[in-house]
Design a protein around this motif. Structure first.
Motif, PDB file in Angstrom:
ATOM      1  N   ASN A  17       1.285  -1.083  -0.083  1.00 10.02           N
ATOM      2  CA  ASN A  17       0.457   0.212  -0.084  1.00 10.02           C
ATOM      3  C   ASN A  17       0.975   1.517  -0.243  1.00 10.02           C
ATOM      4  O   ASN A  17       1.838   1.095   0.548  1.00 10.02           O
ATOM      5  CB  ASN A  17      -0.716  -0.036   1.227  1.00 10.02           C
ATOM      6  N   SER A  18       0.773   2.008  -1.517  1.00  9.23           N
ATOM      7  CA  SER A  18       1.829   3.118  -1.304  1.00  9.23           C
ATOM      8  C   SER A  18       0.936   4.390  -0.632  1.00  9.23           C
ATOM      9  O   SER A  18       2.019   5.568  -0.122  1.00  9.23           O
ATOM     10  CB  SER A  18       2.286   3.585  -2.576  1.00  9.23           C
ATOM     11  N   GLU A  19      -0.164   4.138   0.597  1.00  6.46           N
ATOM     12  CA  GLU A  19      -1.194   5.671   0.634  1.00  6.46           C
ATOM     13  C   GLU A  19      -0.438   6.880   0.574  1.00  6.46           C
ATOM     14  O   GLU A  19      -0.503   6.895  -0.950  1.00  6.46           O
ATOM     15  CB  GLU A  19      -0.403   5.593   2.323  1.00  6.46           C
TER      16      GLU A  19
ATOM     17  N   GLN B 120      -2.755   6.280  -4.820  1.00 13.21           N
ATOM     18  CA  GLN B 120      -2.619   5.224  -3.672  1.00 13.21           C
ATOM     19  C   GLN B 120      -2.332   3.837  -4.550  1.00 13.21           C
ATOM     20  O   GLN B 120      -3.837   3.292  -5.229  1.00 13.21           O
ATOM     21  CB  GLN B 120      -3.510   5.439  -2.671  1.00 13.21           C
ATOM     22  N   ILE B 121      -1.445   3.035  -4.675  1.00 10.42           N
ATOM     23  CA  ILE B 121      -0.740   1.703  -5.363  1.00 10.42           C
ATOM     24  C   ILE B 121      -1.615   0.699  -3.962  1.00 10.42           C
ATOM     25  O   ILE B 121      -1.243   0.527  -3.178  1.00 10.42           O
ATOM     26  CB  ILE B 121      -0.230   1.806  -5.838  1.00 10.42           C
TER      27      ILE B 121
ATOM     28  N   GLU C 285      -7.369   7.508  -6.332  1.00  4.63           N
ATOM     29  CA  GLU C 285      -6.918   8.865  -5.702  1.00  4.63           C
ATOM     30  C   GLU C 285      -6.939   9.051  -4.374  1.00  4.63           C
ATOM     31  O   GLU C 285      -7.894   7.775  -3.438  1.00  4.63           O
ATOM     32  CB  GLU C 285      -7.604   9.970  -6.004  1.00  4.63           C
ATOM     33  N   TRP C 286      -5.899   9.621  -4.091  1.00  3.87           N
ATOM     34  CA  TRP C 286      -5.824   9.225  -2.276  1.00  3.87           C
ATOM     35  C   TRP C 286      -6.420   9.611  -1.619  1.00  3.87           C
ATOM     36  O   TRP C 286      -7.013  11.097  -1.753  1.00  3.87           O
ATOM     37  CB  TRP C 286      -3.947   9.553  -2.245  1.00  3.87           C
TER      38      TRP C 286
ATOM     39  N   PHE D  28       4.067   7.950  -3.082  1.00  4.47           N
ATOM     40  CA  PHE D  28       3.411   8.096  -4.549  1.00  4.47           C
ATOM     41  C   PHE D  28       3.220   9.059  -5.743  1.00  4.47           C
ATOM     42  O   PHE D  28       1.525   9.353  -5.532  1.00  4.47           O
ATOM     43  CB  PHE D  28       3.105   6.930  -4.967  1.00  4.47           C
ATOM     44  N   GLU D  29       3.777  10.077  -5.734  1.00  4.19           N
ATOM     45  CA  GLU D  29       3.096  10.769  -6.698  1.00  4.19           C
ATOM     46  C   GLU D  29       3.718  10.885  -8.093  1.00  4.19           C
ATOM     47  O   GLU D  29       4.255  10.298  -8.568  1.00  4.19           O
ATOM     48  CB  GLU D  29       3.380  11.990  -6.817  1.00  4.19           C
TER      49      GLU D  29
END
Length: 227
Positions: free
Chosen positions: A187-189, A202-203, A224-225, A192-193
């Motif tokens: 989970n990238s929370e 968010q991946i 989208e985060w 990641f941009e």
């Protein structure tokens, strides 16, 4: 209690609590609603203390989930994790012994006696002993975590190494002789941009390895985060 209060009281950070939530082993009594953050109770505090003790003893979130679901007793969880830790210690002990032997022999890189130490390792491994290997030192994984993704905002495609966002690895031993069924969760929370449009993505998802060393399946989601 406010989030900062319970973090200070227990000596843990927000990421630890988020991990417990993501793994489905902690559910606050008063979750956030609207613009209001979580209001932690004393029961929440005790539950978190239990989780911290169990994880610091070596149990994984997957182990704890099995305890909560009634799939394992605490004794079964402890025995399983202890066997894993004992095996890891044994590998490190063998490597430590080999390092000591190299020092005692005053081994030099330029004149290293590869055959001699190769035979030492081969003999011990034939007897069932193990050593620290590349996967222990560098997290080497036979199944690649590199994926091509497409930004949901601008449509740009690029390569991402999901290893950077790995937060858990669960393993269930199968009875068919094919080894453990391993699931890697990531989970990238908000970390990641998109390199083109700059928006946070968010991946989140998982990759399954079964049998060991073979890719099985995956579920990867891009959103989208939202904090």
């Amino acid at each position: 209690m406010r989030p900062k209060e319970i973090q200070e009281k227990l000596g843990i950070d927000a990421d630890r609590i988020k991990l417990f939530k993501r793994e489905g082993i902690f559910f606050p009594e008063n979750p956030p609603s609207g613009n209001r953050s979580t209001n932690y109770t004393e029961t929440d505090c005790e539950n978190l203390r239990l989780l911290v003790v169990l994880t610091k003893s070596g149990l994984t979130c997957s182990d704890i989930r099995k305890l909560q679901d009634g799939e394992w007793t605490l004794e079964e969880a402890i025995v399983s994790r202890k066997q894993s830790i004992d095996a890891e210690i044994a590998r490190k002990r063998n490597s430590l012994s080999l390092l000591s032997e190299l020092l005692d022999d005053k081994a030099e890189f330029e004149t290293f006696e590869t055959d001699r130490y190769w035979n030492v390792i081969t003999k011990k491994e034939a007897a069932g002993e193990e050593f620290i290997d590349i996967e222990d030192m560098y997290g080497y994984r036979p199944v690649s975590f590199i994926r091509n993704i497409q930004c949901p905002h601008c449509g740009e495609e690029y390569e991402v190494d999901l290893e950077d966002y790995l937060y858990d690895q669960s393993s269930d031993e199968r009875e068919n002789g094919m080894g453990p069924d391993i699931v890697y969760s990531f989970n990238s929370e908000d970390n990641f941009e998109c390199p083109k449009c700059g928006k946070v993505i968010q991946i989140e998802g998982w990759i399954r390895e079964y049998p060991v060393g073979a890719y099985d399946s995956e579920d990867i989601n891009l959103d989208e985060w939202e904090d």
